[in-house]
Design a protein around this motif. Structure first.
Motif, short mmCIF file in Angstrom:
data_model
loop_
_atom_site.label_atom_id
_atom_site.label_comp_id
_atom_site.label_asym_id
_atom_site.label_seq_id
_atom_site.Cartn_x
_atom_site.Cartn_y
_atom_site.Cartn_z
N ARG A 1 5.18 1.07 -84.28
CA ARG A 1 5.94 2.10 -84.99
C ARG A 1 6.50 3.12 -84.01
O ARG A 1 7.65 3.55 -84.13
CB ARG A 1 5.05 2.77 -86.04
N ALA A 2 5.70 3.51 -83.04
CA ALA A 2 6.17 4.46 -82.03
C ALA A 2 7.32 3.86 -81.21
O ALA A 2 8.34 4.52 -80.96
CB ALA A 2 5.02 4.87 -81.11
N VAL A 3 7.17 2.61 -80.81
CA VAL A 3 8.19 1.95 -80.00
C VAL A 3 9.49 1.79 -80.78
O VAL A 3 10.59 2.09 -80.27
CB VAL A 3 7.69 0.58 -79.50
N ASN A 4 9.40 1.33 -82.02
CA ASN A 4 10.60 1.10 -82.81
C ASN A 4 11.32 2.41 -83.15
O ASN A 4 12.56 2.46 -83.19
CB ASN A 4 10.25 0.34 -84.09
N PHE A 5 10.55 3.46 -83.42
CA PHE A 5 11.19 4.76 -83.68
C PHE A 5 11.87 5.26 -82.42
O PHE A 5 12.98 5.83 -82.47
CB PHE A 5 10.13 5.76 -84.16
N MET A 6 11.24 5.05 -81.25
CA MET A 6 11.84 5.47 -79.99
C MET A 6 13.15 4.70 -79.74
O MET A 6 14.13 5.28 -79.24
CB MET A 6 10.86 5.23 -78.83
N LYS A 7 13.18 3.44 -80.09
CA LYS A 7 14.40 2.64 -79.90
C LYS A 7 15.57 3.22 -80.70
O LYS A 7 16.71 3.27 -80.20
CB LYS A 7 14.16 1.19 -80.31
N VAL A 8 15.29 3.67 -81.92
CA VAL A 8 16.35 4.27 -82.73
C VAL A 8 16.84 5.57 -82.08
O VAL A 8 18.05 5.84 -82.03
CB VAL A 8 15.86 4.53 -84.17
N LEU A 9 15.92 6.38 -81.59
CA LEU A 9 16.31 7.62 -80.91
C LEU A 9 17.20 7.33 -79.72
O LEU A 9 18.20 8.03 -79.49
CB LEU A 9 15.06 8.39 -80.46
N LEU A 10 16.87 6.31 -78.96
CA LEU A 10 17.58 6.02 -77.72
C LEU A 10 18.91 5.31 -77.95
O LEU A 10 19.61 4.98 -76.98
CB LEU A 10 16.69 5.20 -76.79
N GLU A 11 19.26 5.09 -79.21
CA GLU A 11 20.62 4.64 -79.49
C GLU A 11 21.62 5.75 -79.15
O GLU A 11 22.81 5.49 -78.96
CB GLU A 11 20.75 4.25 -80.97
N ASP A 12 21.11 6.97 -79.10
CA ASP A 12 21.91 8.11 -78.65
C ASP A 12 22.03 8.02 -77.13
O ASP A 12 21.06 8.23 -76.40
CB ASP A 12 21.23 9.42 -79.07
N LYS A 13 23.22 7.73 -76.65
CA LYS A 13 23.44 7.52 -75.22
C LYS A 13 23.36 8.81 -74.41
O LYS A 13 23.38 8.77 -73.18
CB LYS A 13 24.80 6.84 -74.98
N ASN A 14 23.27 9.94 -75.09
CA ASN A 14 23.12 11.20 -74.36
C ASN A 14 21.67 11.48 -73.97
O ASN A 14 21.39 12.46 -73.28
CB ASN A 14 23.64 12.36 -75.21
N LEU A 15 20.76 10.63 -74.44
CA LEU A 15 19.35 10.76 -74.08
C LEU A 15 19.04 9.84 -72.90
O LEU A 15 19.55 8.72 -72.83
CB LEU A 15 18.45 10.42 -75.27
N ASP A 16 18.19 10.31 -72.01
CA ASP A 16 17.82 9.55 -70.81
C ASP A 16 16.56 8.74 -71.10
O ASP A 16 15.47 9.32 -71.27
CB ASP A 16 17.58 10.50 -69.64
N PRO A 17 16.65 7.41 -71.15
CA PRO A 17 15.46 6.58 -71.45
C PRO A 17 14.31 6.78 -70.48
O PRO A 17 13.15 6.55 -70.82
CB PRO A 17 16.01 5.14 -71.37
#
Length: 262
Positions: free
Chosen positions: A205-221
């Motif tokens: 759940r943590a990983v999948n939620f993080m993946k959705v957040l990182l769809e924002d290209k302004n965030l640094d993975p």
């Protein structure tokens, strides 16, 4: 025969006469060294080493060349000049004051981010789904897992991805900060075809939620990480339905700025 014997005894007696002045000389030398050491500031370790040298000379009959030369060591107990001590304390106080100032400034920034997130929560009527708090680790945003996931599933629901993407916008910050996404569950065991334990469910759940957040290209993975704690960090009583609902959550921790996040 008698005269030769007397001469021999006389010579032997004269040969032993040098012992007395020699022993007096050694005694005087020993006394001199003792006085010199008594009026000088020599640490205990060095004095013991030199005592061994003197013992070897005067008791064992060996010469000083058979002992190692004493190594000059820095006196750990030497008095520090008062002006040096005052300067050192001043520098320490400056460092402490600088650290306190930086912490206060960082706290103000985190409080500003918290205000921004709180405004987002109120504008969208998410008061019962989201909560924020300032902790010793940073700004913590708690999200009830029923906002994002079906029961027993780790896939973010399509209708809730918009909420996650809007939250990602709030994580766009001028000064980069590390963000930790953590998943938590209640204590009811889970075992299905997808997950064998609450550990696995919370991690995914943590990983999948993080993946959705990182769809924002302004965030640094590189600044994001995910953790799963299963049921082992509850915030409410698992013996009630309301408590278990609170324990089923995803948390977003925004950490204070550090040099490592540059």
């Amino acid at each position: 025969m008698s005269r030769r014997k007397k001469r021999k005894e006389s010579e032997e007696h004269m040969n032993e006469s040098w012992l007395l002045p020699y022993s007096d000389l050694l005694t005087l030398l020993l006394a001199l060294f003792i006085v010199l050491f008594a009026i000088s500031s020599v640490d205990a370790q060095r004095f013991n080493h030199l005592s061994q040298v003197f013992s070897g000379i005067f008791l064992n009959g060996t010469g000083p060349v058979e002992f190692e030369q004493p190594i000059e060591e820095k006196d750990q107990n030497a008095d520090v000049p008062s002006h040096w001590e005052a300067h050192s304390k001043k520098k320490e106080n400056e460092v402490v004051e600088q650290a306190i100032h930086e912490m206060a400034e960082e706290l103000k920034i985190l409080e500003a981010i918290q205000t921004k997130v709180e405004s987002y929560i109120q504008e969208n009527g998410y008061e019962d789904k989201f909560s924020t708090s300032l902790t010793s680790e940073g700004l913590l945003i708690r999200i009830n897992d029923s906002v994002l996931f079906q029961s027993g599933s780790a896939t973010v629901r399509e209708e809730d991805k918009k909420t996650a993407r809007e939250l990602a916008k709030l994580l766009e910050m001028d000064v980069p900060r590390s963000v930790i996404i953590s998943g938590h569950t209640d204590n009811i065991p889970i075992q299905n075809s997808a997950f064998q334990s609450n550990w696995e469910l919370s991690v995914m759940r943590a990983v999948n939620f993080m993946k959705v957040l990182l769809e924002d290209k302004n965030l640094d993975p590189r600044l994001f990480s995910a953790k799963g704690f299963g049921e082992f960090q509850p915030i409410a009583d698992n013996n009630t339905a309301a408590g278990r609902e609170k324990n089923r959550r995803v948390e977003v921790l925004i950490q204070p700025y550090t040099e490592e996040t540059k």
